[in-house]
Motif scaffolding. Structure first.
Motif, PDB file in Angstrom:
ATOM      1  N   GLN A 158     -15.767 -12.807 -67.180  1.00 36.23           N
ATOM      2  CA  GLN A 158     -16.449 -12.435 -65.944  1.00 36.23           C
ATOM      3  C   GLN A 158     -17.938 -12.229 -66.181  1.00 36.23           C
ATOM      4  N   LEU A 159     -18.279 -11.622 -67.295  1.00 34.94           N
ATOM      5  CA  LEU A 159     -19.689 -11.403 -67.625  1.00 34.94           C
ATOM      6  C   LEU A 159     -20.411 -12.737 -67.777  1.00 34.94           C
ATOM      7  N   ARG A 160     -19.808 -13.657 -68.499  1.00 29.45           N
ATOM      8  CA  ARG A 160     -20.406 -14.987 -68.690  1.00 29.45           C
ATOM      9  C   ARG A 160     -20.623 -15.667 -67.328  1.00 29.45           C
ATOM     10  N   MET A 161     -19.634 -15.564 -66.449  1.00 28.18           N
ATOM     11  CA  MET A 161     -19.746 -16.155 -65.121  1.00 28.18           C
ATOM     12  C   MET A 161     -20.877 -15.506 -64.326  1.00 28.18           C
ATOM     13  N   GLU A 162     -20.969 -14.188 -64.356  1.00 29.10           N
ATOM     14  CA  GLU A 162     -21.999 -13.497 -63.587  1.00 29.10           C
ATOM     15  C   GLU A 162     -23.403 -13.820 -64.102  1.00 29.10           C
ATOM     16  N   ILE A 163     -23.553 -13.891 -65.412  1.00 33.11           N
ATOM     17  CA  ILE A 163     -24.859 -14.224 -65.997  1.00 33.11           C
ATOM     18  C   ILE A 163     -25.305 -15.609 -65.545  1.00 33.11           C
ATOM     19  N   TRP A 164     -24.455 -16.608 -65.742  1.00 34.82           N
ATOM     20  CA  TRP A 164     -24.845 -17.988 -65.440  1.00 34.82           C
ATOM     21  C   TRP A 164     -24.952 -18.232 -63.947  1.00 34.82           C
ATOM     22  N   LEU A 165     -24.187 -17.504 -63.131  1.00 37.91           N
ATOM     23  CA  LEU A 165     -24.340 -17.619 -61.688  1.00 37.91           C
ATOM     24  C   LEU A 165     -25.769 -17.233 -61.298  1.00 37.91           C
ATOM     25  N   ASN A 166     -26.295 -16.190 -61.911  1.00 37.92           N
ATOM     26  CA  ASN A 166     -27.670 -15.781 -61.646  1.00 37.92           C
ATOM     27  C   ASN A 166     -28.663 -16.858 -62.063  1.00 37.92           C
ATOM     28  N   VAL A 167     -28.474 -17.426 -63.229  1.00 37.27           N
ATOM     29  CA  VAL A 167     -29.398 -18.457 -63.720  1.00 37.27           C
ATOM     30  C   VAL A 167     -29.364 -19.678 -62.811  1.00 37.27           C
ATOM     31  N   VAL A 168     -28.164 -20.133 -62.476  1.00 34.04           N
ATOM     32  CA  VAL A 168     -28.015 -21.317 -61.635  1.00 34.04           C
ATOM     33  C   VAL A 168     -28.645 -21.096 -60.260  1.00 34.04           C
ATOM     34  N   HIS A 169     -28.620 -19.877 -59.769  1.00 35.97           N
ATOM     35  CA  HIS A 169     -29.185 -19.587 -58.449  1.00 35.97           C
ATOM     36  C   HIS A 169     -30.666 -19.217 -58.503  1.00 35.97           C
ATOM     37  N   GLY A 170     -31.296 -19.354 -59.655  1.00 34.66           N
ATOM     38  CA  GLY A 170     -32.748 -19.242 -59.711  1.00 34.66           C
ATOM     39  C   GLY A 170     -33.332 -17.954 -60.236  1.00 34.66           C
ATOM     40  N   VAL A 171     -32.505 -17.044 -60.731  1.00 37.34           N
ATOM     41  CA  VAL A 171     -33.035 -15.815 -61.300  1.00 37.34           C
ATOM     42  C   VAL A 171     -33.802 -16.160 -62.577  1.00 37.34           C
ATOM     43  N   LYS A 172     -34.960 -15.549 -62.749  1.00 33.72           N
ATOM     44  CA  LYS A 172     -35.838 -15.886 -63.877  1.00 33.72           C
ATOM     45  C   LYS A 172     -35.757 -14.890 -65.024  1.00 33.72           C
ATOM     46  N   GLY A 173     -35.054 -13.804 -64.835  1.00 32.90           N
ATOM     47  CA  GLY A 173     -34.919 -12.816 -65.899  1.00 32.90           C
ATOM     48  C   GLY A 173     -33.614 -12.063 -65.770  1.00 32.90           C
ATOM     49  N   ILE A 174     -33.008 -11.759 -66.890  1.00 32.95           N
ATOM     50  CA  ILE A 174     -31.741 -11.032 -66.930  1.00 32.95           C
ATOM     51  C   ILE A 174     -31.966  -9.707 -67.650  1.00 32.95           C
ATOM     52  N   ASN A 175     -31.519  -8.639 -67.022  1.00 34.31           N
ATOM     53  CA  ASN A 175     -31.544  -7.305 -67.626  1.00 34.31           C
ATOM     54  C   ASN A 175     -30.101  -6.853 -67.794  1.00 34.31           C
ATOM     55  N   TRP A 176     -29.816  -6.172 -68.905  1.00 38.08           N
ATOM     56  CA  TRP A 176     -28.458  -5.670 -69.140  1.00 38.08           C
ATOM     57  C   TRP A 176     -28.396  -4.225 -68.684  1.00 38.08           C
ATOM     58  N   PHE A 177     -27.454  -3.923 -67.794  1.00 40.91           N
ATOM     59  CA  PHE A 177     -27.266  -2.535 -67.370  1.00 40.91           C
ATOM     60  C   PHE A 177     -26.022  -1.998 -68.049  1.00 40.91           C
ATOM     61  N   MET A 235     -35.530 -10.980 -60.936  1.00 39.89           N
ATOM     62  CA  MET A 235     -34.743 -10.579 -62.107  1.00 39.89           C
ATOM     63  C   MET A 235     -33.510  -9.825 -61.625  1.00 39.89           C
ATOM     64  N   SER A 236     -32.435  -9.949 -62.368  1.00 40.01           N
ATOM     65  CA  SER A 236     -31.177  -9.320 -62.005  1.00 40.01           C
ATOM     66  C   SER A 236     -30.720  -8.378 -63.112  1.00 40.01           C
ATOM     67  N   PHE A 237     -30.150  -7.258 -62.719  1.00 42.65           N
ATOM     68  CA  PHE A 237     -29.480  -6.381 -63.665  1.00 42.65           C
ATOM     69  C   PHE A 237     -28.005  -6.747 -63.661  1.00 42.65           C
ATOM     70  N   GLN A 282     -28.449 -18.788 -76.406  1.00 44.58           N
ATOM     71  CA  GLN A 282     -28.503 -19.988 -75.567  1.00 44.58           C
ATOM     72  C   GLN A 282     -29.842 -20.096 -74.842  1.00 44.58           C
ATOM     73  N   MET A 283     -30.345 -18.983 -74.336  1.00 45.02           N
ATOM     74  CA  MET A 283     -31.621 -19.027 -73.614  1.00 45.02           C
ATOM     75  C   MET A 283     -32.798 -19.299 -74.544  1.00 45.02           C
ATOM     76  N   ALA A 284     -32.683 -18.905 -75.801  1.00 39.97           N
ATOM     77  CA  ALA A 284     -33.749 -19.244 -76.753  1.00 39.97           C
ATOM     78  C   ALA A 284     -33.876 -20.761 -76.874  1.00 39.97           C
ATOM     79  N   GLU A 285     -32.744 -21.451 -76.785  1.00 40.75           N
ATOM     80  CA  GLU A 285     -32.740 -22.913 -76.883  1.00 40.75           C
ATOM     81  C   GLU A 285     -33.016 -23.581 -75.535  1.00 40.75           C
ATOM     82  N   TRP A 286     -32.345 -23.114 -74.493  1.00 35.65           N
ATOM     83  CA  TRP A 286     -32.405 -23.794 -73.199  1.00 35.65           C
ATOM     84  C   TRP A 286     -33.441 -23.215 -72.243  1.00 35.65           C
ATOM     85  N   GLY A 287     -33.973 -22.038 -72.534  1.00 35.24           N
ATOM     86  CA  GLY A 287     -34.924 -21.377 -71.647  1.00 35.24           C
ATOM     87  C   GLY A 287     -36.097 -22.241 -71.230  1.00 35.24           C
ATOM     88  N   PRO A 288     -36.749 -22.931 -72.176  1.00 38.53           N
ATOM     89  CA  PRO A 288     -37.886 -23.766 -71.768  1.00 38.53           C
ATOM     90  C   PRO A 288     -37.485 -24.866 -70.778  1.00 38.53           C
TER      91      PRO A 288
END
Length: 140
Positions: free
Chosen positions: A77-96, A51-53, A119-125
């Motif tokens: 930048q926030l959108r890029m950082e979030i999706w970079l984490n998802v694309v690289h395999g992070v399984k959970g996102i925390n907001w700091f 998981m990433s903060f 988006q994750m509610a739809e695409w998460g599964p």
């Protein structure tokens, strides 16, 4: 022992910090951040979910730091950082949000966090599901 491996790097806030220097020069880029994510997952042998903060506001506004202070991330930048984490395999996102949502940047980025949650509610599964048996290749 633990159930989850987590990290917080804040590559935008600490853009000029010496620990984020590129391996071959004095550059600071998101590639180094992506490599750090990949290394954590690889060192973990994918045994625990990672998981990433994510920095959503100006984390530090200390002008006495050894590097120039940075503003919080823009919505893009926030959108890029979030999706970079998802694309690289992070399984959970925390907001700091650094314990204070009074920051102007946080107000600008809150809609991005809400958008990602929707988006994750739809695409998460699909994203978190098993690798499909069917593969597609292209030799063009």
């Amino acid at each position: 022992m633990c159930d989850v491996a987590g990290f917080d790097i804040y590559p935008l806030e600490y853009y000029y910090h010496s620990t984020l220097n590129g391996p071959n020069d004095n550059t600071h880029d998101m590639e180094d951040y992506a490599i750090a994510v990949d290394n954590l997952i690889a060192a973990n042998h994918d045994l625990l979910p990672v998981m990433s903060f994510i920095e959503v506001c100006d984390v530090q506004n200390d002008s006495s730091a050894a590097y120039p202070p940075q503003l919080g991330p823009t919505p893009e930048q926030l959108r890029m950082e979030i999706w970079l984490n998802v694309v690289h395999g992070v399984k959970g996102i925390n907001w700091f949000h650094y314990f204070d949502f009074a920051d102007e940047t946080a107000h600008a980025t809150f809609p991005v966090m809400a958008e990602f949650t929707t988006q994750m509610a739809e695409w998460g599964p699909i994203i978190l599901g098993p690798v499909p048996e069917r593969t597609v290749t292209d030799n063009a």
